[in-house]
Design an enzyme around this catalytic site. Structure first.
Site, PDB file in Angstrom:
ATOM      1  N   LYS A 199       5.211   3.450  18.900  1.00  0.00           N
ATOM      2  CA  LYS A 199       5.272   4.838  18.436  1.00  0.00           C
ATOM      3  C   LYS A 199       5.661   5.788  19.567  1.00  0.00           C
ATOM      4  O   LYS A 199       6.422   6.739  19.358  1.00  0.00           O
ATOM      5  CB  LYS A 199       3.922   5.232  17.832  1.00  0.00           C
ATOM      6  CG  LYS A 199       3.596   4.451  16.564  1.00  0.00           C
ATOM      7  CD  LYS A 199       2.160   4.666  16.118  1.00  0.00           C
ATOM      8  CE  LYS A 199       1.840   3.849  14.878  1.00  0.00           C
ATOM      9  NZ  LYS A 199       0.415   3.941  14.487  1.00  0.00           N
ATOM     10  N   THR A 241       0.823  -1.214   0.000  1.00  0.00           N
ATOM     11  CA  THR A 241       0.000   0.000   0.000  1.00  0.00           C
ATOM     12  C   THR A 241       0.855   1.261   0.000  1.00  0.00           C
ATOM     13  O   THR A 241       0.684   2.151  -0.844  1.00  0.00           O
ATOM     14  CB  THR A 241      -0.922   0.003   1.234  1.00  0.00           C
ATOM     15  OG1 THR A 241      -1.765  -1.145   1.174  1.00  0.00           O
ATOM     16  CG2 THR A 241      -1.783   1.251   1.262  1.00  0.00           C
ATOM     17  N   ILE A 259       1.145  13.033   9.522  1.00  0.00           N
ATOM     18  CA  ILE A 259       1.448  14.176  10.403  1.00  0.00           C
ATOM     19  C   ILE A 259       2.968  14.298  10.535  1.00  0.00           C
ATOM     20  O   ILE A 259       3.623  13.345  10.950  1.00  0.00           O
ATOM     21  CB  ILE A 259       0.833  13.975  11.802  1.00  0.00           C
ATOM     22  CG1 ILE A 259      -0.677  13.752  11.705  1.00  0.00           C
ATOM     23  CG2 ILE A 259       1.124  15.173  12.699  1.00  0.00           C
ATOM     24  CD1 ILE A 259      -1.329  13.374  13.026  1.00  0.00           C
TER      25      ILE A 259
END
Length: 428
Positions: free
Chosen positions: A205, A13, A136
């Site tokens: 993260k 993707t 972001i």
């Protein structure tokens, strides 16, 4: 203008999105960096697979080493995922003098310090903007935008799957099980959603953001993790009744040089901006000593948002090539890691208790809080239509995690408390 040649590892993707942007925006990109950026070679699992974009078959290979060791390639873009094999690919690419752009949060959370140290040794760039919060630009912001400030707190919704599930539960009264099933059907959740719903994806993260924000080597094991699988419709209804929204938050905060990092379902006051972040969107709130509060919001995943971050990193590498400053912008942790103890970790708490509905119960409960130095902000008691018992909702003032653990342990032996139904952190 000599073209800069890119080798791509993976054509799923995100890899497909990278090809679309590099080929579709070539004029704009060339004008920014002063030379064309072309894809020289792509490593894929199956070269003869049907794809949604046209690729010159001569550029495809099923051997990643062929891409990594190609002397014509300047930049390796890793969007294949995985950890162990991928780590070896990245280290060898650096040994070959290649610059790296990756979207691999697992790799950077587990082996980021090793890879960045090797990059510094070889004077190569390693950029990984797409590894956290998709489109972001939070990593570049932490490295460059906050370079003159001292970050005190990072708080974020960094997993779109769990945010989608909690949004459905909050806005439509959907059960956790039904919301998860819908997330799978829409492609937001994997067939095995454990990494998302148990908070592991968000923890990786937050380890990356904590390392960048605090300049210390935060490891995955340093992050205290709790997922959303135990959150019920009842919990969310009580949160809304008290003026809160339930979010899975990653929270990294420090006092002086000691810090803590956690991922957990958290009740957020409705007037806080992060409480209004719904669906699969992400948001990261950063508090700096000088700048105060800031918040960054956008798509947390998806082909084009994530690919946009990857290509932005490629552009940064090429600009550094032109300036001859590759390998100088990596943040290699230089501060000693000082984790807070449970006595130092403090925050507000929400508790939902099922208790005997008789005189004197509330006095026993409040006495337990007082004994362990936990003060109360609000207490609401109501009957439970399904049982002869009552329910008590309590929100505490900021209290240490150690003291709260002592309160909960004390409750285990308190006869009037039938069950501690829920305990959540409170923000705002």
């Amino acid at each position: 203008m000599k073209p800069v040649k890119v080798g791509l590892l993976g054509l799923g993707t995100v890899g497909t999105g990278v090809v679309r942007i590099l080929e579709g925006h070539q004029e704009d990109l060339s004008s920014q960096v002063g030379s064309p950026i072309i894809i020289e070679k792509i490593a894929v699992k199956h070269a003869d697979k049907q794809r949604s974009i046209e690729i010159d078959p001569a550029k495809l290979t099923e051997d990643p080493w062929e891409v990594i060791r190609d002397p014509e390639i300047d930049v390796i873009v890793e969007v294949m995922g995985g950890v162990n094999g991928t780590r070896e690919f990245m280290l060898e690419a650096l040994n070959c003098g290649k610059h790296i752009v990756t979207a691999n949060k697992d790799l950077m959370a587990l082996y980021g310090s090793e890879i960045l140290a090797k990059a510094t040794e070889k004077q190569c760039d390693v950029f990984y903007e797409a590894s956290v919060a998709g489109g972001i630009p939070i990593i570049r912001t932490l490295i460059e935008g906050f370079s003159s400030d001292r970050i005190i707190k990072i708080m974020g919704i960094v997993n779109g799957t769990t945010n989608y599930i909690l949004t459905k539960m909050s806005q439509e009264g959907t059960s956790y099980e039904d919301a998860l099933a819908e997330a799978k059907q829409l492609g937001y959740a994997e067939a095995d959603p454990t990494s998302d719903v148990e908070g592991l994806d968000a923890a990786r993260k937050m380890a990356i953001l904590g390392t960048l924000g605090f300049r210390a080597n935060v490891e995955l094991s340093d992050v205290q993790v709790r997922g959303i699988s135990s959150v019920s419709k009842e919990d969310i209804a009580y949160a809304k009744r008290l003026g809160y929204e339930m979010k899975l938050l990653g929270i990294a905060e420090r006092d002086e040089e000691e810090f803590s990092i956690s991922v957990q379902p958290t009740m957020v006051k409705k007037n806080h901006p992060i409480a209004a972040v719904n669906g699969v969107f992400n948001a990261v709130y950063v508090f700096g000593e000088a700048v105060g509060e800031t918040m960054f919001y956008g798509a947390g995943a998806g082909e084009m948002p994530t690919a946009t971050s990857v290509v932005a990193d490629i552009v940064a590498v090429v600009k550094n090539l032109k300036l001859g400053v590759n390998g100088l912008k990596s943040i290699v942790p230089y501060k000693p890691k000082k984790l807070k103890s449970n006595e130092q970790i403090c925050y507000k708490n929400f508790l939902l208790l099922q208790v005997a509905d008789k005189a004197g119960v509330l006095a026993q409960i409040t006495q337990a809080f007082a004994e362990y130095n936990v003060s109360l902000e609000s207490v609401v008691q109501s009957p439970n239509a399904d049982t002869p018992d009552a329910e008590i909702m309590i929100v505490t003032h900021r209290a240490s995690k150690a003291n709260m653990e002592q309160v909960l342990k004390y409750f285990e032996g308190l006869e009037v408390i039938r069950r501690v139904k829920s305990v959540y952190r409170v923000e705002g």
